[in-house]
Design an enzyme around this catalytic site. Structure first.
Site, PDB file in Angstrom:
ATOM      1  N   LYS A  22       0.832  -1.216   0.000  1.00 62.21           N
ATOM      2  CA  LYS A  22       0.000   0.000   0.000  1.00 62.21           C
ATOM      3  C   LYS A  22       0.865   1.263   0.000  1.00 62.21           C
ATOM      4  O   LYS A  22       0.618   2.195  -0.761  1.00 62.21           O
ATOM      5  CB  LYS A  22      -0.915   0.004   1.236  1.00 62.21           C
ATOM      6  CG  LYS A  22      -1.572   1.350   1.506  1.00 62.21           C
ATOM      7  CD  LYS A  22      -2.323   1.393   2.815  1.00 62.21           C
ATOM      8  CE  LYS A  22      -1.481   1.566   4.037  1.00 62.21           C
ATOM      9  NZ  LYS A  22      -1.380   2.893   4.647  1.00 62.21           N
ATOM     10  N   ASN A  23       1.873   1.281   0.868  1.00 63.39           N
ATOM     11  CA  ASN A  23       2.646   2.515   1.029  1.00 63.39           C
ATOM     12  C   ASN A  23       3.624   2.769  -0.113  1.00 63.39           C
ATOM     13  O   ASN A  23       4.207   3.850  -0.198  1.00 63.39           O
ATOM     14  CB  ASN A  23       3.345   2.534   2.397  1.00 63.39           C
ATOM     15  CG  ASN A  23       2.326   2.718   3.518  1.00 63.39           C
ATOM     16  OD1 ASN A  23       1.173   3.111   3.267  1.00 63.39           O
ATOM     17  ND2 ASN A  23       2.715   2.423   4.750  1.00 63.39           N
ATOM     18  N   CYS A 117      -4.282   7.657   9.759  1.00 61.80           N
ATOM     19  CA  CYS A 117      -4.576   7.061  11.064  1.00 61.80           C
ATOM     20  C   CYS A 117      -4.218   8.023  12.181  1.00 61.80           C
ATOM     21  O   CYS A 117      -3.215   8.737  12.109  1.00 61.80           O
ATOM     22  CB  CYS A 117      -3.792   5.761  11.215  1.00 61.80           C
ATOM     23  SG  CYS A 117      -4.582   4.382  10.378  1.00 61.80           S
ATOM     24  N   ARG A 122       1.247  14.422  13.290  1.00 62.41           N
ATOM     25  CA  ARG A 122       1.996  14.042  12.087  1.00 62.41           C
ATOM     26  C   ARG A 122       2.353  15.300  11.298  1.00 62.41           C
ATOM     27  O   ARG A 122       1.612  15.754  10.436  1.00 62.41           O
ATOM     28  CB  ARG A 122       1.187  13.025  11.275  1.00 62.41           C
ATOM     29  CG  ARG A 122       0.944  11.769  12.087  1.00 62.41           C
ATOM     30  CD  ARG A 122       0.093  10.761  11.398  1.00 62.41           C
ATOM     31  NE  ARG A 122       0.802  10.056  10.352  1.00 62.41           N
ATOM     32  CZ  ARG A 122       0.264   9.044   9.660  1.00 62.41           C
ATOM     33  NH1 ARG A 122      -0.967   8.657   9.909  1.00 62.41           N
ATOM     34  NH2 ARG A 122       0.961   8.442   8.727  1.00 62.41           N
ATOM     35  N   ASP A 305       4.949   0.293  12.059  1.00 64.54           N
ATOM     36  CA  ASP A 305       3.710  -0.324  11.574  1.00 64.54           C
ATOM     37  C   ASP A 305       3.565  -1.782  12.024  1.00 64.54           C
ATOM     38  O   ASP A 305       2.550  -2.425  11.743  1.00 64.54           O
ATOM     39  CB  ASP A 305       3.628  -0.246  10.038  1.00 64.54           C
ATOM     40  CG  ASP A 305       3.454   1.184   9.549  1.00 64.54           C
ATOM     41  OD1 ASP A 305       3.162   2.067  10.374  1.00 64.54           O
ATOM     42  OD2 ASP A 305       3.608   1.420   8.326  1.00 64.54           O
ATOM     43  N   ARG A 397      -8.402  -0.151   5.240  1.00 67.23           N
ATOM     44  CA  ARG A 397      -7.544   0.872   4.627  1.00 67.23           C
ATOM     45  C   ARG A 397      -6.269   0.260   4.056  1.00 67.23           C
ATOM     46  O   ARG A 397      -5.699   0.789   3.112  1.00 67.23           O
ATOM     47  CB  ARG A 397      -7.124   1.911   5.678  1.00 67.23           C
ATOM     48  CG  ARG A 397      -8.266   2.707   6.230  1.00 67.23           C
ATOM     49  CD  ARG A 397      -7.758   3.672   7.251  1.00 67.23           C
ATOM     50  NE  ARG A 397      -6.940   4.649   6.550  1.00 67.23           N
ATOM     51  CZ  ARG A 397      -6.817   5.911   6.908  1.00 67.23           C
ATOM     52  NH1 ARG A 397      -7.439   6.339   7.991  1.00 67.23           N
ATOM     53  NH2 ARG A 397      -6.071   6.736   6.228  1.00 67.23           N
TER      54      ARG A 397
HETATM   55  C1  EPZ Z   1       4.467   6.697   6.468  1.00 64.19           C
HETATM   56  O1  EPZ Z   1       3.833   7.768   7.134  1.00 64.19           O
HETATM   57  C2  EPZ Z   1       3.436   5.599   6.363  1.00 64.19           C
HETATM   58  N1  EPZ Z   1       2.297   6.110   5.608  1.00 64.19           N
HETATM   59  C3  EPZ Z   1       3.009   5.130   7.740  1.00 64.19           C
HETATM   60  O2  EPZ Z   1       2.180   4.014   7.557  1.00 64.19           O
HETATM   61  C4  EPZ Z   1       4.233   4.714   8.543  1.00 64.19           C
HETATM   62  O3  EPZ Z   1       3.836   4.453   9.878  1.00 64.19           O
HETATM   63  C5  EPZ Z   1       5.296   5.806   8.543  1.00 64.19           C
HETATM   64  O4  EPZ Z   1       5.593   6.217   7.181  1.00 64.19           O
HETATM   65  C6  EPZ Z   1       6.606   5.374   9.196  1.00 64.19           C
HETATM   66  O5  EPZ Z   1       7.138   4.273   8.526  1.00 64.19           O
HETATM   67  C7  EPZ Z   1       2.329   6.112   4.285  1.00 64.19           C
HETATM   68  O6  EPZ Z   1       3.281   5.689   3.655  1.00 64.19           O
HETATM   69  C8  EPZ Z   1       1.117   6.627   3.592  1.00 64.19           C
HETATM   70  P1  EPZ Z   1       6.991   9.761   8.334  1.00 64.19           P
HETATM   71  P2  EPZ Z   1       4.476   9.207   7.140  1.00 64.19           P
HETATM   72  O7  EPZ Z   1       6.939  11.038   7.595  1.00 64.19           O
HETATM   73  O8  EPZ Z   1       5.122   9.428   5.811  1.00 64.19           O
HETATM   74  C9  EPZ Z   1       7.956  12.951  11.796  1.00 64.19           C
HETATM   75  C10 EPZ Z   1       0.375   2.573   7.989  1.00 64.19           C
HETATM   76  O9  EPZ Z   1      -0.071   1.961   9.001  1.00 64.19           O
HETATM   77  N2  EPZ Z   1       7.830  13.959  10.739  1.00 64.19           N
HETATM   78  O10 EPZ Z   1       8.070   8.796   8.003  1.00 64.19           O
HETATM   79  O11 EPZ Z   1       3.450  10.139   7.605  1.00 64.19           O
HETATM   80  C11 EPZ Z   1       6.611  12.299  12.109  1.00 64.19           C
HETATM   81  O12 EPZ Z   1       5.865  13.072  13.021  1.00 64.19           O
HETATM   82  C12 EPZ Z   1       0.842   4.002   8.108  1.00 64.19           C
HETATM   83  O13 EPZ Z   1       0.429   2.073   6.848  1.00 64.19           O
HETATM   84  C13 EPZ Z   1       8.147  15.276  11.012  1.00 64.19           C
HETATM   85  O14 EPZ Z   1       8.516  15.630  12.134  1.00 64.19           O
HETATM   86  O15 EPZ Z   1       5.590   9.026   8.247  1.00 64.19           O
HETATM   87  C14 EPZ Z   1       7.033  10.952  12.644  1.00 64.19           C
HETATM   88  O16 EPZ Z   1       7.397  11.063  13.998  1.00 64.19           O
HETATM   89  C15 EPZ Z   1       0.554   4.619   9.409  1.00 64.19           C
HETATM   90  N3  EPZ Z   1       8.041  16.198  10.002  1.00 64.19           N
HETATM   91  C16 EPZ Z   1       8.311  10.643  11.836  1.00 64.19           C
HETATM   92  O17 EPZ Z   1       8.754  11.894  11.313  1.00 64.19           O
HETATM   93  C17 EPZ Z   1       7.642  15.868   8.746  1.00 64.19           C
HETATM   94  O18 EPZ Z   1       7.560  16.748   7.880  1.00 64.19           O
HETATM   95  C18 EPZ Z   1       8.126   9.661  10.695  1.00 64.19           C
HETATM   96  O19 EPZ Z   1       7.047  10.077   9.881  1.00 64.19           O
HETATM   97  C19 EPZ Z   1       7.326  14.517   8.481  1.00 64.19           C
HETATM   98  C20 EPZ Z   1       7.430  13.576   9.488  1.00 64.19           C
END
Ligand code: EPZ
Length: 430
Positions: A22-23, A117, A122, A305, A397
């Site tokens: 999915k991702n 979610c 985020r 995840d 989802r």
């Molecule tokens: C992706 O979310 C995935 N979603 C999530 O999958 C997954 O949990 C996550 O990556 C971590 O692997 C999709 O791919 C659609 P991040 P994303 O940006 O991109 C911080 C699932 O269950 N951060 O890697 O939103 C953030 O707060 C879902 O399939 C900032 O501070 O995650 C977090 O603590 C849930 N500033 C960390 O980085 C930013 O601009 C990682 O977030 C962006 C992120």
């Protein structure tokens, strides 16, 4: 309201086929609009997050055709609007990939701010930092992100946090920019690499995906391509842990074992047998589970995840375990539900302290989000007696045919939509 009805207590045994990631599919489908030629994408999972993104793309004039369950053709040659605004897009995280794709191609994007979610705050500051470094002006107004650039010019961007979404978005925005972009402290997840491979197959020039530093040399245009999405690392990991949780024996097929190393390592640590072959992994849990400590980390660390799934397994192990969540502050909401099933878990800040119990007991539980929902279903499959799981829309989802795949492993689970169907299920299973 639809719910899963589950009679627990039997081990899961058999083979299960894993679908596309999915991702990876979310950014790949969004990036497909960056070409004016037709793009053919196979192994697209049929899950609701993907359906929402595809509908959002259709609404701005992208031609989206589904041929069969997992094959999608996209043509972005007749995009009518750079404004992707609708209530459904608000519900999914992946909608923000439309910003990178539209900004990269048209130098302009107006997109509903993403939801996804509810697993904690985020931020998108790193996405914004990246777009700005490429020369875009970014404004956020009334729940909408507006990006505009006269032209995009390559830049050296250091990500302050390792972010999957920001790495992917900046990669998309920079493939058609002038000059070279360097993303430092980039995310290394398999889906980041998959998107880079996909874009390269369209004529992009991306090097280093899968390492800390990604270099993108801008090209003039992207052409059509045919591409098959990688197997879903988290769906695979979920079924691997389902074997551990139910003391079963499951062959998880159509996977890339390299992507599952951190998951296999923890399963071995807690006393399971893990056998790897070219494209499948077998997990056998014939001995009592042992406790362990685990901390979620960006790839190649243990994935956030998979945090609820390992917590459920450790809650049934013999001893005390500690799970530390370092990515999302609100990802232990399911623990209350697990406690109602007899789990003994205390959450302090971003840490769960787990004292293993012998058995869970069935209960009426509610899925709080996607991965926790799947983990609670597995807890119910291991529990004595009968359970129902509500709010399965979250599970939909990201898991295609979840209950059907579980049925294939011998699980007593049914999708029910009324009291009558629930009674029927209970009568059938006795
Ligand atoms: C992706 O979310 C995935 N979603 C999530 O999958 C997954 O949990 C996550 O990556 C971590 O692997 C999709 O791919 C659609 P991040 P994303 O940006 O991109 C911080 C699932 O269950 N951060 O890697 O939103 C953030 O707060 C879902 O399939 C900032 O501070 O995650 C977090 O603590 C849930 N500033 C960390 O980085 C930013 O601009 C990682 O977030 C962006 C992120």
């Amino acid at each position: 309201m639809e719910q899963y009805a589950i009679k627990g207590g039997s081990p899961l045994v058999g083979e299960v086929e894993i679908g596309g990631a999915k991702n990876a599919a979310l950014p790949i489908l969004a990036a497909a609009l960056m070409s004016d030629e037709t793009v053919y994408i196979d192994n697209v999972p049929e899950v609701s997050d993907i359906e929402i993104l595809l509908d959002g793309m259709k609404n701005i004039g992208v031609s989206v055709k589904k041929k069969g369950r997992h094959f999608v053709t996209i043509n972005g040659g007749n995009v009518t609007s750079i404004e992707a605004i609708d209530d459904n897009l608000k519900k999914i995280r992946g909608s923000y990939y439309l910003v990178g794709a539209l900004l990269g191609k048209y130098k302009e994007a107006v997109v509903t701010l993403p939801g996804g979610c509810d697993i904690g705050f985020r931020a998108i500051d790193q996405h914004i930092k990246g777009f700005k470094a490429l020369g875009a002006d970014i404004r956020i107004e009334s729940g909408v992100i507006k990006a505009y650039a006269k032209k995009l010019v390559g830049s050296h961007i250091y990500m302050d946090v390792v972010s999957v979404g920001a790495t992917i978005n900046v990669m998309m925005a920079s493939v058609l920019a002038e000059g070279t972009t360097i993303i430092d402290n980039a995310a290394k997840e398999p889906h980041v690499v998959d998107l880079a491979n996909f874009l390269n197959s369209m004529g992009a020039n991306i090097k280093g995906a899968g390492t800390d530093v990604i270099r993108i040399k801008g090209v003039e245009r992207l052409h059509g391509t045919e591409y098959t999405i990688i197997p879903d690392q988290i769906e695979a990991g979920t079924f691997m842990f389902a074997a551990a949780i139910t003391k079963g024996d499951v062959m998880v097929k159509n996977v890339i074992p390299k992507h599952l190393e951190s998951i296999s390592a923890k399963l071995l640590e807690i006393g399971c047998e893990v056998e790897e072959a070219d494209d499948c992994v077998r997990v056998v849990a014939s001995k009592p589970l042992k406790p362990t400590h685990v901390k979620t980390l960006p790839y190649p660390g243990f994935p956030t995840d998979m945090q609820p799934q390992i917590t459920v397994a450790l809650a049934l192990s013999q001893g005390i375990s500690i799970v530390t969540e370092t990515l999302f502050e609100n990802r232990f909401k399911y623990v209350d539900e697990l406690t109602r099933m007899g789990g003994n878990i205390k959450v302090e800040g971003n840490t769960a302290i787990i004292e293993g119990v012998e058995k869970f007991s069935g209960a009426g539980i509610t899925a709080p989000d996607l991965r926790a929902g799947a983990a609670l279903v597995m807890a119910a499959l291991a529990a004595d007696g009968f359970s129902t799981v509500d709010d399965i829309k979250y599970i939909r989802r990201g898991y295609e045919d979840f209950h059907i795949k579980l049925q294939g492993l011998g699980a007593q689970i049914a999708l029910v939509d009324s009291e009558r169907e629930l009674r029927k299920f209970k009568m059938k299973i006795g």
